[in-house]
Design a protein around this motif. Structure first.
Motif, PDB file in Angstrom:
ATOM      1  N   THR A   1      13.817  -0.907   5.409  1.00 56.62           N
ATOM      2  CA  THR A   1      14.421  -2.545   5.234  1.00 56.62           C
ATOM      3  C   THR A   1      15.194  -1.813   4.132  1.00 56.62           C
ATOM      4  N   LEU A   2      15.294  -1.259   3.084  1.00 59.43           N
ATOM      5  CA  LEU A   2      16.367  -0.431   2.004  1.00 59.43           C
ATOM      6  C   LEU A   2      17.698  -0.724   2.960  1.00 59.43           C
ATOM      7  N   ASP A   3      18.285   0.028   4.099  1.00 58.19           N
ATOM      8  CA  ASP A   3      18.887   0.806   4.623  1.00 58.19           C
ATOM      9  C   ASP A   3      19.464  -1.165   5.365  1.00 58.19           C
ATOM     10  N   ILE A   4      19.278  -1.952   5.578  1.00 59.11           N
ATOM     11  CA  ILE A   4      19.561  -3.248   5.926  1.00 59.11           C
ATOM     12  C   ILE A   4      20.120  -4.239   5.156  1.00 59.11           C
ATOM     13  N   ALA A   5      19.548  -3.854   3.971  1.00 59.30           N
ATOM     14  CA  ALA A   5      19.305  -5.379   2.647  1.00 59.30           C
ATOM     15  C   ALA A   5      21.379  -4.379   2.267  1.00 59.30           C
TER      16      ALA A   5
ATOM     17  N   LYS B   1       0.703  -0.443  -0.457  1.00 58.72           N
ATOM     18  CA  LYS B   1       0.203  -0.020   0.317  1.00 58.72           C
ATOM     19  C   LYS B   1       0.984   1.333  -0.076  1.00 58.72           C
ATOM     20  N   PRO B   2       0.745   2.104  -0.973  1.00 58.86           N
ATOM     21  CA  PRO B   2       1.732   4.077  -1.156  1.00 58.86           C
ATOM     22  C   PRO B   2       0.964   4.178   0.385  1.00 58.86           C
ATOM     23  N   THR B   3       2.060   4.415   0.943  1.00 54.88           N
ATOM     24  CA  THR B   3       1.229   4.886   2.673  1.00 54.88           C
ATOM     25  C   THR B   3       2.732   5.159   3.254  1.00 54.88           C
ATOM     26  N   ARG B   4       2.195   6.543   4.065  1.00 56.56           N
ATOM     27  CA  ARG B   4       3.832   6.873   4.112  1.00 56.56           C
ATOM     28  C   ARG B   4       4.834   5.417   5.283  1.00 56.56           C
ATOM     29  N   MET B   5       3.203   5.131   6.639  1.00 60.23           N
ATOM     30  CA  MET B   5       4.186   3.999   7.597  1.00 60.23           C
ATOM     31  C   MET B   5       4.768   2.774   6.368  1.00 60.23           C
ATOM     32  N   GLU B   6       4.479   2.603   5.518  1.00 56.16           N
ATOM     33  CA  GLU B   6       5.103   1.254   4.416  1.00 56.16           C
ATOM     34  C   GLU B   6       6.410   2.139   3.407  1.00 56.16           C
ATOM     35  N   LEU B   7       6.736   3.426   3.511  1.00 53.63           N
ATOM     36  CA  LEU B   7       7.186   3.983   2.778  1.00 53.63           C
ATOM     37  C   LEU B   7       8.521   4.276   3.836  1.00 53.63           C
ATOM     38  N   GLN B   8       8.485   3.955   5.325  1.00 50.85           N
ATOM     39  CA  GLN B   8       8.782   3.883   6.228  1.00 50.85           C
ATOM     40  C   GLN B   8       9.765   2.776   7.028  1.00 50.85           C
ATOM     41  N   LYS B   9       9.017   2.147   6.616  1.00 49.59           N
ATOM     42  CA  LYS B   9       9.347   0.704   6.985  1.00 49.59           C
ATOM     43  C   LYS B   9      10.179  -0.377   5.394  1.00 49.59           C
ATOM     44  N   LEU B  10       9.804   0.202   4.535  1.00 44.82           N
ATOM     45  CA  LEU B  10      11.108   0.408   2.770  1.00 44.82           C
ATOM     46  C   LEU B  10      12.302   0.991   2.996  1.00 44.82           C
ATOM     47  N   ARG B  11      12.310   2.137   4.159  1.00 43.52           N
ATOM     48  CA  ARG B  11      13.426   2.346   3.759  1.00 43.52           C
ATOM     49  C   ARG B  11      14.487   2.037   4.206  1.00 43.52           C
TER      50      ARG B  11
ATOM     51  N   ALA C   1      21.061 -11.820  -4.566  1.00 38.11           N
ATOM     52  CA  ALA C   1      19.632 -11.654  -4.421  1.00 38.11           C
ATOM     53  C   ALA C   1      19.377 -10.293  -4.308  1.00 38.11           C
ATOM     54  N   LEU C   2      20.282  -9.664  -3.026  1.00 39.05           N
ATOM     55  CA  LEU C   2      20.266  -8.402  -3.185  1.00 39.05           C
ATOM     56  C   LEU C   2      20.789  -7.299  -3.758  1.00 39.05           C
ATOM     57  N   GLU C   3      21.465  -7.797  -4.178  1.00 34.82           N
ATOM     58  CA  GLU C   3      22.380  -6.798  -5.463  1.00 34.82           C
ATOM     59  C   GLU C   3      20.917  -6.294  -6.702  1.00 34.82           C
ATOM     60  N   TYR C   4      20.862  -7.535  -7.197  1.00 32.87           N
ATOM     61  CA  TYR C   4      19.873  -7.714  -8.450  1.00 32.87           C
ATOM     62  C   TYR C   4      18.528  -7.911  -8.266  1.00 32.87           C
ATOM     63  N   ARG C   5      17.990  -8.028  -7.071  1.00 39.09           N
ATOM     64  CA  ARG C   5      16.059  -8.226  -6.732  1.00 39.09           C
ATOM     65  C   ARG C   5      16.125  -7.409  -5.772  1.00 39.09           C
ATOM     66  N   MET C   6      16.453  -8.109  -4.651  1.00 38.31           N
ATOM     67  CA  MET C   6      15.754  -7.298  -3.461  1.00 38.31           C
ATOM     68  C   MET C   6      15.899  -5.327  -3.643  1.00 38.31           C
ATOM     69  N   ILE C   7      17.251  -5.589  -3.639  1.00 35.18           N
ATOM     70  CA  ILE C   7      17.626  -3.700  -3.324  1.00 35.18           C
ATOM     71  C   ILE C   7      17.327  -2.908  -4.453  1.00 35.18           C
TER      72      ILE C   7
ATOM     73  N   GLU D   1      14.044   0.429  -3.806  1.00 30.86           N
ATOM     74  CA  GLU D   1      14.286   1.449  -4.651  1.00 30.86           C
ATOM     75  C   GLU D   1      12.726   1.667  -5.410  1.00 30.86           C
ATOM     76  N   VAL D   2      12.259   0.654  -5.900  1.00 32.13           N
ATOM     77  CA  VAL D   2      11.882   1.436  -6.708  1.00 32.13           C
ATOM     78  C   VAL D   2      10.464   1.211  -6.490  1.00 32.13           C
ATOM     79  N   THR D   3      10.082   0.047  -5.071  1.00 33.95           N
ATOM     80  CA  THR D   3       9.184   0.556  -4.833  1.00 33.95           C
ATOM     81  C   THR D   3       9.061   1.426  -3.838  1.00 33.95           C
ATOM     82  N   ILE D   4      10.252   2.397  -3.504  1.00 32.22           N
ATOM     83  CA  ILE D   4      10.405   3.685  -2.524  1.00 32.22           C
ATOM     84  C   ILE D   4       9.752   4.473  -3.192  1.00 32.22           C
ATOM     85  N   SER D   5      10.234   4.642  -4.989  1.00 28.30           N
ATOM     86  CA  SER D   5      10.272   5.915  -5.508  1.00 28.30           C
ATOM     87  C   SER D   5       8.749   5.984  -5.859  1.00 28.30           C
ATOM     88  N   TYR D   6       8.418   4.559  -5.983  1.00 26.38           N
ATOM     89  CA  TYR D   6       6.762   4.546  -6.602  1.00 26.38           C
ATOM     90  C   TYR D   6       5.767   5.632  -5.432  1.00 26.38           C
TER      91      TYR D   6
END
Length: 212
Positions: free
Chosen positions: A20-24, A8-18, A173-179, A183-188
């Motif tokens: 996740t991206l930092d950990i990844a 869902k494109p919500t601010r809470m989801e955006l914060q969670k994804l950011r 898996a991290l470099e070519y899929r998860m990250i 990133e694309v989802t965060i931008s979306y």
């Protein structure tokens, strides 16, 4: 190709994804460093093992040639009796060591009768057997430490190669899929939230104009 995750494109989801991206990204850097260090230790060990294997194979080939000649010059029954009972026993000790958290074997061996004489090392008389048998047995006795080292090193190479392959898959898996997907989802989500903010501003401006 990176894909937008089904979120869902919500601010809470955006914060969670950011988060996740930092950990990844940090995990990717750690795994990449681990992979590089594994390769740094794997390559010289593999080269050493290859040289050792050639030495052992050459020595064993010579010993087998001498033994074949001894077999041709000696009666089979007598030869079997000669080699049936070794004059000493060998104990093999296998312990564990670690290379970059990879558990590898550490082998040592010892003879139960270290103080036997040269003659006692052979369970037969020199007078009754051909010299080729003596030479083949001597080579086998001398090659034992290298043969043990070869077995140990080949197992280490096998285990390290498996760990390198597993680490490489995780890095990819991290470099070519998860990250990229994250990133694309965060931008979306950022774009959707920005569109929502613009729409809200437009509605507020229209409401303000209507109330004048």
């Amino acid at each position: 190709m990176a894909k937008v995750k089904n979120v869902k494109p919500t601010r809470m989801e955006l914060q969670k994804l950011r988060g996740t991206l930092d950990i990844a990204e940090r995990g990717h850097d750690l795994l990449k460093n681990k992979q590089d260090e594994l390769m740094r230790q794997f390559i010289p060990l593999a080269k050493k093992t290859d040289r050792l294997r050639r030495d052992v194979e050459d020595a064993l080939a010579g010993a087998l040639t001498d033994f074949a000649l001894a077999t041709a010059l000696t009666k089979t029954a007598f030869l079997e009796e000669v080699v049936a009972l070794p004059p000493q026993a060998t104990e093999l000790n296998v312990e564990s060591d670690r290379i970059m958290n990879v558990v590898v074997p550490q082998m040592t061996f010892s003879n139960t009768e270290e103080d036997v004489s040269e003659q006692e090392r052979f369970a037969y008389s020199y007078l009754n057997t051909p010299s080729e048998l003596d030479e083949s047995v001597q080579v086998l006795l001398d090659i034992m430490p290298k043969l043990l080292e070869l077995s140990e090193n080949e197992k280490k190479v096998q285990l390290l190669a498996g760990e390198i392959e597993e680490t490489r898959r995780r890095v990819n898996a991290l470099e070519y899929r998860m990250i990229p997907d994250t990133e694309v989802t965060i931008s979306y989500i950022e774009n959707r939230l920005a569109e929502g903010e613009r729409s809200t501003k437009v509605r507020l401006m229209k409401v303000k104009d209507m109330t004048k």
